[in-house]
Design an enzyme around this catalytic site. Structure first.
Site, PDB file in Angstrom:
ATOM      1  N   ARG A   1       0.817  -1.225   0.000  1.00 17.67           N
ATOM      2  CA  ARG A   1       0.000   0.000   0.000  1.00 17.67           C
ATOM      3  C   ARG A   1       0.848   1.271   0.000  1.00 17.67           C
ATOM      4  O   ARG A   1       0.477   2.274   0.606  1.00 17.67           O
ATOM      5  CB  ARG A   1      -0.955   0.036   1.196  1.00 17.67           C
ATOM      6  CG  ARG A   1      -1.997  -1.057   1.199  1.00 17.67           C
ATOM      7  CD  ARG A   1      -3.216  -0.652   0.397  1.00 17.67           C
ATOM      8  NE  ARG A   1      -4.156  -1.775   0.307  1.00 17.67           N
ATOM      9  CZ  ARG A   1      -5.287  -1.839   0.981  1.00 17.67           C
ATOM     10  NH1 ARG A   1      -5.645  -0.863   1.768  1.00 17.67           N
ATOM     11  NH2 ARG A   1      -6.068  -2.870   0.831  1.00 17.67           N
TER      12      ARG A   1
ATOM     13  N   ARG B   1      -3.903   6.273   0.040  1.00 17.28           N
ATOM     14  CA  ARG B   1      -4.392   7.416   0.809  1.00 17.28           C
ATOM     15  C   ARG B   1      -3.374   8.132   1.688  1.00 17.28           C
ATOM     16  O   ARG B   1      -3.641   9.233   2.149  1.00 17.28           O
ATOM     17  CB  ARG B   1      -5.593   6.990   1.656  1.00 17.28           C
ATOM     18  CG  ARG B   1      -6.835   6.809   0.808  1.00 17.28           C
ATOM     19  CD  ARG B   1      -7.957   6.246   1.617  1.00 17.28           C
ATOM     20  NE  ARG B   1      -7.568   4.956   2.175  1.00 17.28           N
ATOM     21  CZ  ARG B   1      -8.362   4.195   2.941  1.00 17.28           C
ATOM     22  NH1 ARG B   1      -9.568   4.627   3.251  1.00 17.28           N
ATOM     23  NH2 ARG B   1      -7.952   3.040   3.387  1.00 17.28           N
TER      24      ARG B   1
ATOM     25  N   ARG C   1      -7.302  11.381  -7.163  1.00 11.69           N
ATOM     26  CA  ARG C   1      -8.489  10.514  -7.113  1.00 11.69           C
ATOM     27  C   ARG C   1      -9.758  11.346  -7.152  1.00 11.69           C
ATOM     28  O   ARG C   1     -10.723  11.004  -7.842  1.00 11.69           O
ATOM     29  CB  ARG C   1      -8.491   9.674  -5.826  1.00 11.69           C
ATOM     30  CG  ARG C   1      -8.108   8.203  -5.911  1.00 11.69           C
ATOM     31  CD  ARG C   1      -9.130   7.322  -6.580  1.00 11.69           C
ATOM     32  NE  ARG C   1     -10.398   7.268  -5.886  1.00 11.69           N
ATOM     33  CZ  ARG C   1     -10.648   6.595  -4.780  1.00 11.69           C
ATOM     34  NH1 ARG C   1      -9.702   5.881  -4.216  1.00 11.69           N
ATOM     35  NH2 ARG C   1     -11.849   6.608  -4.233  1.00 11.69           N
TER      36      ARG C   1
ATOM     37  N   ASP D   1      -6.761  -3.614  -7.201  1.00 11.33           N
ATOM     38  CA  ASP D   1      -7.315  -4.163  -5.963  1.00 11.33           C
ATOM     39  C   ASP D   1      -7.604  -5.636  -6.179  1.00 11.33           C
ATOM     40  O   ASP D   1      -7.829  -6.070  -7.309  1.00 11.33           O
ATOM     41  CB  ASP D   1      -8.600  -3.435  -5.542  1.00 11.33           C
ATOM     42  CG  ASP D   1      -8.965  -3.773  -4.098  1.00 11.33           C
ATOM     43  OD1 ASP D   1      -8.433  -3.122  -3.186  1.00 11.33           O
ATOM     44  OD2 ASP D   1      -9.745  -4.723  -3.886  1.00 11.33           O
TER      45      ASP D   1
ATOM     46  N   TYR E   1     -14.750 -12.403   0.940  1.00 11.48           N
ATOM     47  CA  TYR E   1     -15.587 -11.260   0.537  1.00 11.48           C
ATOM     48  C   TYR E   1     -16.863 -11.740  -0.151  1.00 11.48           C
ATOM     49  O   TYR E   1     -17.951 -11.195   0.070  1.00 11.48           O
ATOM     50  CB  TYR E   1     -14.801 -10.301  -0.372  1.00 11.48           C
ATOM     51  CG  TYR E   1     -13.782  -9.501   0.421  1.00 11.48           C
ATOM     52  CD1 TYR E   1     -14.194  -8.556   1.356  1.00 11.48           C
ATOM     53  CD2 TYR E   1     -12.424  -9.712   0.282  1.00 11.48           C
ATOM     54  CE1 TYR E   1     -13.281  -7.839   2.113  1.00 11.48           C
ATOM     55  CE2 TYR E   1     -11.505  -9.005   1.034  1.00 11.48           C
ATOM     56  CZ  TYR E   1     -11.939  -8.068   1.955  1.00 11.48           C
ATOM     57  OH  TYR E   1     -11.032  -7.374   2.714  1.00 11.48           O
TER      58      TYR E   1
END
Ligand code: CP3
Length: 393
Positions: free
Chosen positions: A70, A74, A83, A119, A194
């Site tokens: 990562r 962010r 973004r 992702d 998920y």
């Protein structure tokens, strides 16, 4: 959401084929496979000489290579600015944004590898699953998959489903020069979690209930997910990715025996399918101290380690012939620099007991991390690993 955004739901015919998947591995990939067995062929190129790839193959390195899970995202103000209001999955389908976000951390830190901005749920969405990434929450599935008839909705992935990945990887490899690009995919347990739980979960109750209670459906589901993952990784490697990482982030929630029986065969098939490409294969999960040996046995060249276990102990738990990656607790980066420095040195020292070591965090960069700390840490890893090696001589 399918079909409404550029990039999702079909794509340009032939883009995946152009990557050579239909006719076997393209010459560039075969060349890479040859170059990585240098004692046999004596062929090397700049990327093969990169410390990251050398460490993956347990070859001597001038310094310990480092990258951060990562590293894009962010924690970077330039990421948040670019973004804007674009949704996460829409961004993952735009080659211009994928390329920009992958390169952003490399403009700040002299890390030894880039990781593709994408992702783990991108191939699921590309295969037609109604799935989105809710801001601050994570992946959310419209119709959770819990019964035999639900599996029919999960089709396999074709390279043509992800033309934006082929396009982005191709342009990134050209821009990155000798810096390797890591491709990645989600591991079978994590993807299943998920789909079955329907979103992020702390205890994975429904996923485990399916695994324990309906082994037939579980096996069919994981086999389908493994097929999807194989195609997704092959697309990335065919377009020029130099390494791959399988993120089975949540596999640590089950016991070693259950992992061996219910997950490992599928991960092994994924790693075996990637073997002919010759690229190093990294296998990572969180809370996997008790699974480290099995993560290696599944066929990885490199085992990723979280912060719950020191690297020297991890090295004892993994069979010979594997490199290790890790393992500074990402939360340490929120502590004062003296703490970061001391803890990073400890990781480097313990990493020296492994046959090869790639410095990383034990999980992804936290969004509140100060990018300047990551820049300092990257430099520290490079300089301190040289000093440690010299001291050992
Ligand atoms: O490492 C990198 O820089 C590459 C980018 C990357 C992303 N997701 C981008 C992303 C990688 C390697 C992933 C993998 C991923 N995605 C995993 C495995 C790694 C891990 O963390 O264990 C998992 C479990 C996911 C699923 C997922 N996607 C989660 C749990 C979240 C976070 C939800 C949140 O908002 O806190 C996402 C969203 C996501 N994936 C973001 C990014 C940059 C944040 C979304 C945003 O920027 O709005």
């Amino acid at each position: 959401m399918l079909g409404g955004r550029p990039g999702w739901g079909g794509g340009r015919a032939g883009a995946g084929r152009a990557a050579g998947l239909a006719t076997g591995w393209p010459p560039a990939v075969q060349g890479r496979a040859r170059a990585s067995c240098e004692t046999i062929c004596g062929v090397t190129t700049q990327t093969e000489e990169s410390p990251f790839l050398r460490a993956c193959f347990r070859q001597p390195v001038p310094y310990t290579p480092v990258w951060f899970m990562r590293q894009a995202g962010r924690s970077l103000p330039e990421y948040r600015a670019a973004r804007g209001k674009t949704s996460m999955l829409a961004a993952c389908a735009r080659p211009d944004l994928i390329t920009e976000f992958t390169l952003q951390p490399l403009r700040r830190y002299p890390v030894d590898a880039a990781i593709l901005f994408s992702d783990i749920v991108v191939p699921l969405k590309a295969a037609g699953v109604g799935i989105d990434i809710a801001p601050g929450v994570g992946p959310v599935v419209e119709q959770p998959l819990r019964a035999e008839q639900d599996l029919a909705r999960l089709r396999t992935l074709q390279p043509d489903d992800v033309p934006f990945v082929t396009e982005a990887v191709t342009s990134l490899v050209a821009e990155l020069g000798s810096t390797p690009l890591i491709g990645f995919a989600g591991g079978p347990f994590t993807l299943a979690s998920y789909l079955v739980d329907g979103g992020p979960s702390k205890s994975f109750d429904r996923t485990k209930a399916l695994m324990y209670g309906n082994p037939k459906l579980w096996t069919a589901l994981l086999a389908r997910l493994a097929d999807i993952t194989i195609t997704f990784l092959q697309v990335q490697v065919a377009a020029g990715a130099s390494a791959v990482q399988l993120f089975d982030s949540w596999a640590g929630t089950i016991s070693p025996e259950d992992y061996r029986q219910s997950v490992l065969p599928h991960s092994r098939r994924i790693f075996e399918a990637l073997a002919p490409s010759g690229v190093p294969r990294i296998h990572f999960g969180v809370g996997t101290s008790e699974l480290l040996g099995l993560l290696g046995e599944a066929g990885a060249d490199v085992v990723g380690v979280d912060w719950r276990i020191p690297l020297d102990e991890a090295a004892r738990r993994v069979e010979p012939g594997k490199a290790l990656q890790g393992n500074l607790d990402p939360a340490i980066l929120l502590a004062p620099w003296e703490v970061v420095e001391r803890r990073a040195r400890e990781v480097l020292e313990r990493g020296r007991t492994a046959e090869g070591h790639i410095f990383n965090l034990g999980h992804g960069v936290l969004p509140e991390t100060d990018p300047d700390v990551l820049a300092r840490l990257t430099d520290l890893v490079h300089t301190e690993s040289v000093r440690l090696a010299e001291g050992a001589r």
